[in-house]
Design a protein around this motif. Structure first.
Motif, PDB file in Angstrom:
ATOM      1  N   GLN A  64       0.121   7.730  -6.030  1.00 46.96           N
ATOM      2  CA  GLN A  64      -0.702   8.521  -5.856  1.00 46.96           C
ATOM      3  C   GLN A  64      -0.780   9.636  -4.929  1.00 46.96           C
ATOM      4  O   GLN A  64      -1.958  10.606  -4.909  1.00 46.96           O
ATOM      5  CB  GLN A  64      -2.035   8.004  -5.396  1.00 46.96           C
ATOM      6  CG  GLN A  64      -2.144   6.300  -6.557  1.00 46.96           C
ATOM      7  CD  GLN A  64      -2.386   6.945  -7.992  1.00 46.96           C
ATOM      8  OE1 GLN A  64      -3.067   7.954  -8.277  1.00 46.96           O
ATOM      9  NE2 GLN A  64      -1.627   6.159  -8.959  1.00 46.96           N
ATOM     10  N   THR A  92      -7.109  -4.554   1.438  1.00 48.12           N
ATOM     11  CA  THR A  92      -6.293  -3.947   2.020  1.00 48.12           C
ATOM     12  C   THR A  92      -7.141  -3.078   3.622  1.00 48.12           C
ATOM     13  O   THR A  92      -6.525  -3.227   4.445  1.00 48.12           O
ATOM     14  CB  THR A  92      -5.027  -2.909   1.309  1.00 48.12           C
ATOM     15  OG1 THR A  92      -4.514  -4.056   0.435  1.00 48.12           O
ATOM     16  CG2 THR A  92      -4.171  -2.655   2.552  1.00 48.12           C
ATOM     17  N   SER A  93      -8.058  -2.229   2.884  1.00 52.52           N
ATOM     18  CA  SER A  93      -8.526  -1.381   4.070  1.00 52.52           C
ATOM     19  C   SER A  93      -9.352  -2.326   4.888  1.00 52.52           C
ATOM     20  O   SER A  93      -9.537  -2.045   6.047  1.00 52.52           O
ATOM     21  CB  SER A  93      -9.626  -0.439   3.176  1.00 52.52           C
ATOM     22  OG  SER A  93      -8.925   0.452   2.512  1.00 52.52           O
ATOM     23  N   ASP A 117      -6.923  -2.578  -2.980  1.00 49.25           N
ATOM     24  CA  ASP A 117      -7.070  -1.470  -2.141  1.00 49.25           C
ATOM     25  C   ASP A 117      -8.049  -1.892  -1.159  1.00 49.25           C
ATOM     26  O   ASP A 117      -8.121  -1.468  -0.116  1.00 49.25           O
ATOM     27  CB  ASP A 117      -7.356  -0.299  -2.979  1.00 49.25           C
ATOM     28  CG  ASP A 117      -7.369   0.969  -2.255  1.00 49.25           C
ATOM     29  OD1 ASP A 117      -6.314   1.181  -1.553  1.00 49.25           O
ATOM     30  OD2 ASP A 117      -8.318   1.790  -2.455  1.00 49.25           O
ATOM     31  N   LYS A 118      -9.435  -2.193  -1.649  1.00 48.98           N
ATOM     32  CA  LYS A 118     -10.428  -2.326  -0.704  1.00 48.98           C
ATOM     33  C   LYS A 118     -10.178  -3.507   0.126  1.00 48.98           C
ATOM     34  O   LYS A 118     -10.583  -3.465   1.658  1.00 48.98           O
ATOM     35  CB  LYS A 118     -11.708  -2.617  -1.486  1.00 48.98           C
ATOM     36  CG  LYS A 118     -12.205  -1.282  -2.077  1.00 48.98           C
ATOM     37  CD  LYS A 118     -13.500  -1.510  -2.876  1.00 48.98           C
ATOM     38  CE  LYS A 118     -14.304  -0.133  -3.355  1.00 48.98           C
ATOM     39  NZ  LYS A 118     -13.359   0.496  -4.345  1.00 48.98           N
ATOM     40  N   ARG A 171       0.645  -1.308  -0.143  1.00 51.46           N
ATOM     41  CA  ARG A 171       0.016  -0.045   0.150  1.00 51.46           C
ATOM     42  C   ARG A 171       0.789   1.198   0.216  1.00 51.46           C
ATOM     43  O   ARG A 171       0.799   2.377  -0.814  1.00 51.46           O
ATOM     44  CB  ARG A 171      -0.979   0.032   1.262  1.00 51.46           C
ATOM     45  CG  ARG A 171      -1.794   1.290   1.610  1.00 51.46           C
ATOM     46  CD  ARG A 171      -2.856   1.359   2.452  1.00 51.46           C
ATOM     47  NE  ARG A 171      -3.925   0.912   1.528  1.00 51.46           N
ATOM     48  CZ  ARG A 171      -5.246   0.881   1.832  1.00 51.46           C
ATOM     49  NH1 ARG A 171      -5.443   1.387   3.134  1.00 51.46           N
ATOM     50  NH2 ARG A 171      -6.110   0.417   1.009  1.00 51.46           N
ATOM     51  N   TYR A 221       0.358   4.044  -2.674  1.00 46.78           N
ATOM     52  CA  TYR A 221      -0.165   5.200  -2.358  1.00 46.78           C
ATOM     53  C   TYR A 221       0.815   6.347  -2.773  1.00 46.78           C
ATOM     54  O   TYR A 221       0.554   7.335  -2.927  1.00 46.78           O
ATOM     55  CB  TYR A 221      -0.386   4.980  -0.703  1.00 46.78           C
ATOM     56  CG  TYR A 221      -2.019   4.819  -0.751  1.00 46.78           C
ATOM     57  CD1 TYR A 221      -2.678   4.064  -1.792  1.00 46.78           C
ATOM     58  CD2 TYR A 221      -2.531   5.108   0.393  1.00 46.78           C
ATOM     59  CE1 TYR A 221      -3.859   3.569  -1.247  1.00 46.78           C
ATOM     60  CE2 TYR A 221      -3.854   4.706   0.721  1.00 46.78           C
ATOM     61  CZ  TYR A 221      -4.570   3.977  -0.043  1.00 46.78           C
ATOM     62  OH  TYR A 221      -6.027   3.721  -0.079  1.00 46.78           O
ATOM     63  N   SER A 228     -10.714  -6.114  -5.586  1.00 41.99           N
ATOM     64  CA  SER A 228      -9.855  -4.828  -5.490  1.00 41.99           C
ATOM     65  C   SER A 228      -8.817  -4.963  -4.397  1.00 41.99           C
ATOM     66  O   SER A 228      -9.199  -5.099  -2.958  1.00 41.99           O
ATOM     67  CB  SER A 228     -10.797  -3.812  -4.879  1.00 41.99           C
ATOM     68  OG  SER A 228     -10.040  -2.512  -4.916  1.00 41.99           O
ATOM     69  N   PHE A 261      -4.399  -0.807  -9.130  1.00 42.62           N
ATOM     70  CA  PHE A 261      -4.962  -1.585  -7.964  1.00 42.62           C
ATOM     71  C   PHE A 261      -6.422  -1.053  -7.559  1.00 42.62           C
ATOM     72  O   PHE A 261      -6.599  -1.465  -6.174  1.00 42.62           O
ATOM     73  CB  PHE A 261      -3.690  -1.088  -6.876  1.00 42.62           C
ATOM     74  CG  PHE A 261      -3.346   0.179  -6.836  1.00 42.62           C
ATOM     75  CD1 PHE A 261      -4.109   1.118  -5.709  1.00 42.62           C
ATOM     76  CD2 PHE A 261      -2.481   0.797  -7.574  1.00 42.62           C
ATOM     77  CE1 PHE A 261      -3.745   2.256  -5.840  1.00 42.62           C
ATOM     78  CE2 PHE A 261      -2.193   2.346  -7.406  1.00 42.62           C
ATOM     79  CZ  PHE A 261      -2.726   3.106  -6.456  1.00 42.62           C
ATOM     80  N   VAL A 262      -6.867  -0.278  -7.999  1.00 37.19           N
ATOM     81  CA  VAL A 262      -8.087   0.451  -7.464  1.00 37.19           C
ATOM     82  C   VAL A 262      -9.179  -0.645  -7.365  1.00 37.19           C
ATOM     83  O   VAL A 262      -9.409  -1.335  -8.485  1.00 37.19           O
ATOM     84  CB  VAL A 262      -8.516   1.506  -8.249  1.00 37.19           C
ATOM     85  CG1 VAL A 262     -10.111   1.987  -7.679  1.00 37.19           C
ATOM     86  CG2 VAL A 262      -7.569   2.602  -8.398  1.00 37.19           C
TER      87      VAL A 262
END
Length: 357
Positions: free
Chosen positions: A117, A179-180, A176-177, A110, A114, A174, A356-357
């Motif tokens: 971005q 990982t969250s 990203d999701k 991440r 990140y 996803s 990665f989104v």
């Protein structure tokens, strides 16, 4: 991890094959084949500049993007299956290893993603510090009863509640999701297993010490609000102080608005608009932001003593928030995914949207 490595390296497979083939031809003395390869490269260089050529070679096709999503989907489902097995199966101690491995893989990944971005400052938030503290407690300080109660209270308070606050979604394809979800849910599940199934966890083998795990915890009757509320809240205050020093002094965040933090992200929306209407206006927005944040954390830490003493309370509360996470994922697949996935694949294949989104 191996599957993701294969997916990443697949994009460069053709280029590596060409280089390897070229080396074999040189070794065999096939100068004519090498000359043809150089001519093809020259023609490509005439058509594209070096940057465009590299982008052209590394840009995946839509079919490959879909294949990556399928791989992540499979890994996401397997992750849920393993979590369920480790939490409620006969080898609960393996959850300690599973959580650690995912932390060591997902958090650095991440940060790397990140940073591209300009979102790397998100990793200074309380959730990441609490996750790191859990890893330290499990492997370096398993006998620290005080640290475990602090991490336990944070995991059962602001971390797991962030699922509802930030609308975390169980979207399997996803990264990203997922990982969250890991950041906010995994500490809760790990603390549940260690606290309410300590005897079973201590039966597990610690590969670093060469003996069984030795987690030491306060008995339920010895824990009060000082342990589950005051100390964790002091941890939160210390984090806020370190956070302020870090983003304003040590690694000062650039003025560029594209660099996001949790503060900038929330202030830019409707929440920030409400804070600006409070006494003091825009000047006092940081004060009202901290006050509202501290009030929310304090209210979420209060019931921590119930979760420490009663397993059923923790199961009911955790199950409700996991259902919220699943519901958010269902909304995404039905309302968003079904309508925009084809466009999303094309944009990611062109490189106009992060993969990665």
């Amino acid at each position: 991890i191996l599957v993701q490595g294969v997916c990443t390296s697949w994009r460069f497979g053709s280029l590596l094959t060409m280089v390897a083939s070229g080396s074999e031809h040189v070794a065999a003395g096939e100068e004519e084949q090498v000359a043809k390869a150089r001519e093809l490269y020259k023609q490509a260089s005439d058509q594209f500049n070096d940057v465009e050529l590299a982008k052209h070679i590394s840009t995946p096709s839509p079919s490959f993007v879909k294949f990556e999503d399928k791989i992540f989907f499979v890994l996401g489902v397997v992750n849920v299956i393993l979590l369920t097995f480790f939490c409620f199966g006969p080898v609960k101690w393996l959850l300690v290893y599973f959580t650690t491995i995912k932390f060591l893989v997902l958090i650095p990944t991440r940060f790397w993603l990140y940073r591209k971005q300009k979102n790397q400052y998100f990793l200074l938030d309380l959730c990441y510090f609490a996750n790191a503290s859990l890893i330290v407690q499990m492997w370096l300080l398993p006998g620290s009863k005080e640290l475990f109660v602090v991490v336990f209270s944070l995991a059962c308070g602001p971390l797991i509640f962030a699922v509802a606050l930030f609308r975390n979604s169980l979207v399997f394809h996803s990264l990203d999701k997922i990982t969250s979800c890991f950041i906010h849910v995994s500490p809760f599940l790990t603390c549940y297993v260690i606290r309410h199934h300590k005897a079973e966890v201590n039966e597990g083998w610690n590969i670093f010490t060469g003996r069984k795990f030795e987690f030491e915890l306060y008995p339920p009757e010895a824990v009060g609000l000082r342990d589950t509320f005051l100390y964790p809240f002091c941890f939160f205050l210390c984090h806020q102080l370190m956070y302020a020093i870090c983003v304003n002094v040590v690694c000062r965040i650039p003025e560029d608005p594209e660099y996001l933090t949790c503060y900038r992200y929330l202030i830019s929306g409707s929440f920030g608009a409400k804070l600006k209407k409070l006494p003091g206006g825009e000047t006092f927005v940081p004060f009202w932001y901290f006050t509202s944040n501290a009030t929310l954390v304090a209210s979420l830490l209060l019931p921590g003593i119930l979760y420490y003493r009663y397993a059923w309370a923790m199961i009911v509360y955790g199950s409700a928030l996991v259902v919220v996470c699943i519901w958010n994922g269902a909304n995404f697949y039905v309302e968003v995914f079904s309508k925009s996935y084809r466009k999303d694949v094309i944009e990611r294949a062109k490189g106009t949207k992060p993969w990665f989104v």
